[in-house]
Design an enzyme around this catalytic site. Structure first.
Site, short mmCIF file in Angstrom:
data_model
loop_
_atom_site.label_atom_id
_atom_site.label_comp_id
_atom_site.label_asym_id
_atom_site.label_seq_id
_atom_site.Cartn_x
_atom_site.Cartn_y
_atom_site.Cartn_z
N LYS A 120 0.85 -1.19 0.00
CA LYS A 120 0.00 0.00 0.00
C LYS A 120 0.88 1.23 0.00
O LYS A 120 1.69 1.41 0.93
CB LYS A 120 -0.88 0.01 1.25
CG LYS A 120 -1.92 -1.10 1.28
CD LYS A 120 -3.16 -0.69 0.54
CE LYS A 120 -4.26 -1.75 0.67
NZ LYS A 120 -5.39 -1.46 -0.23
N ASP A 149 -0.42 -0.45 -4.51
CA ASP A 149 -1.81 0.04 -4.46
C ASP A 149 -1.86 1.40 -3.80
O ASP A 149 -1.54 1.53 -2.62
CB ASP A 149 -2.69 -0.95 -3.69
CG ASP A 149 -4.17 -0.59 -3.78
OD1 ASP A 149 -4.50 0.41 -4.44
OD2 ASP A 149 -4.99 -1.33 -3.20
N GLU A 175 -1.99 -0.12 -8.78
CA GLU A 175 -3.44 -0.19 -8.63
C GLU A 175 -4.01 1.19 -8.26
O GLU A 175 -3.53 1.83 -7.34
CB GLU A 175 -3.72 -1.19 -7.51
CG GLU A 175 -5.10 -1.75 -7.48
CD GLU A 175 -5.15 -2.92 -6.48
OE1 GLU A 175 -4.30 -3.84 -6.55
OE2 GLU A 175 -6.05 -2.90 -5.64
N ASP A 210 -9.34 -0.48 -9.57
CA ASP A 210 -9.97 -1.19 -8.46
C ASP A 210 -11.22 -0.41 -8.03
O ASP A 210 -12.34 -0.75 -8.42
CB ASP A 210 -8.97 -1.34 -7.31
CG ASP A 210 -9.54 -2.11 -6.13
OD1 ASP A 210 -10.66 -2.63 -6.24
OD2 ASP A 210 -8.87 -2.19 -5.07
N LYS A 234 -13.47 -7.45 -7.00
CA LYS A 234 -13.76 -7.88 -5.64
C LYS A 234 -15.11 -8.56 -5.72
O LYS A 234 -16.16 -7.88 -5.76
CB LYS A 234 -13.82 -6.67 -4.70
CG LYS A 234 -12.44 -6.05 -4.41
CD LYS A 234 -12.61 -4.84 -3.52
CE LYS A 234 -11.31 -4.47 -2.82
NZ LYS A 234 -10.23 -4.15 -3.75
MG LIG Z 1 -7.00 -1.77 -4.22
#
Ligand SMILES: [Mg+2]
Length: 325
Positions: A120, A149, A175, A210, A234
């Protein structure tokens, strides 16, 4: 868990238990992420209350696509997923914590056999994260894959600087570099979409959408617009798995399947969907966030570097259901 938007401590959601006339029981999970543009928990509850305890065969037409979390939950509770071979295994991307802690976590994950990693970013200053990125890459063997991400934390300009750096480094993909404002009006939406298309055209590192593609309507719209990058699916947010898989197949989308931090009930159905997908690339599963819940009964799967559906077969949704009652 910590993202570019701060700490996330509690997971609110619903577990559905459906019983058919013959006494057969199925479970599903509603796990909304409203900041991804899904329905809120209150909206899901209101919709389910309208059903008054009865789900009939026409539910697929009656419930709008924007209720992706409810559609996913009903579909899995009704056992609608297609049969999937149990022999496949896929690498799982270990989620590394934001900031400096990533390096130590990467060492541990490497030791545990992980070959795919996700970090992240957009949490600290760029200069600090760039130093950490090189530390991190120096630790990873050549066969390992690292994805980043940003959770939409960067401006277009900042994203460009990051992508320029990534161009010289072995990054699997970046991402959601910029945030797609789904609720801020059409003008801003288009501006943000154009920024993402521009970045994808200007830099060699693939970009994965995303937040921008969390629901089936937005996923379909991006693919129809000719998005050739990666899409993060997701399952718990996307909707009825069969309908979502159909859209992915139609556009031969390059998809990565990822958790919405659901419990084992939702995760079992989510993984079934991931293994039912035949994409152009076999990418690591985004289910490597490690234990999430204080009560271990809600996890539903072991933290392992490679995952097949057999890892989920031990899960008894009934146990989770009873733990809530
Ligand atoms: Mg993500």
């Amino acid at each position: 868990m910590r993202t570019a938007h701060g700490w996330w401590r509690e997971r609110d959601g619903l577990i559905l238990r459906l019983e058919d006339e013959a006494g057969g029981v199925g479970f599903g999970e509603v796990a909304p992420l409203p900041w991804f543009g899904t329905e809120t928990l209150a909206e899901a509850e209101a919709l389910l209350a309208k059903l008054a305890g009865v789900v009939d065969a026409g539910w697929g037409e009656q419930i709008e696509e924007r209720y992706g979390c409810v559609r996913f939950a009903l579909s899995s509770a009704l056992g609608r997923e297609s049969g999937v071979p149990m022999v496949q295994r896929r690498p799982v991307a270990a989620l590394l914590p934001a900031g400096k802690a990533a390096c130590e976590a990467a060492d541990q994950a490497l030791e545990a056999g992980y070959v795919a990693f996700k970090w992240k970013v957009g949490v600290l200053d760029d200069a600090d994260e760039w130093v950490m990125l090189d530390d991190l890459l120096a630790r990873l063997p050549g066969h390992a894959k690292l994805r980043l991400d940003a959770n939409g934390a960067w401006t277009t300009r900042r994203a460009g600087k990051w992508l320029a750096r990534c161009a010289e480094r072995p990054i699997e993909f970046v991402e959601q570099p910029c945030f797609a404002e789904t609720s801020q009006g059409a003008a801003r939406q288009i501006q943000s979409d154009d920024a993402l298309l521009g970045l994808a055209a200007d830099y060699p590192t693939p970009i994965a959408l995303d937040e921008s593609v969390a629901g089936l309507p937005s996923l379909r719209a991006w693919l129809a617009r000719g998005w050739r990058g990666i899409v993060v699916v997701k399952p718990a947010l996307a909707g009825d798995p069969a309908g979502v898989l159909e859209v992915l197949a139609k556009y031969q989308a390059d998809a990565v399947f990822s958790s919405a931090l659901e419990t084992g009930v939702g995760r079992q159905a989510a993984l079934r969907m991931a293994f039912a997908f035949n994409g152009p690339q076999s990418r690591a599963l985004g289910f490597g966030m490690g234990p999430l819940f204080l009560d271990g009964r809600f996890e539903g799967m072991p933290p392992v570097p490679f995952l097949g559906l057999e890892a989920m077969t031990h899960l008894k949704a009934e146990v989770l259901w009873n733990a809530l009652n």
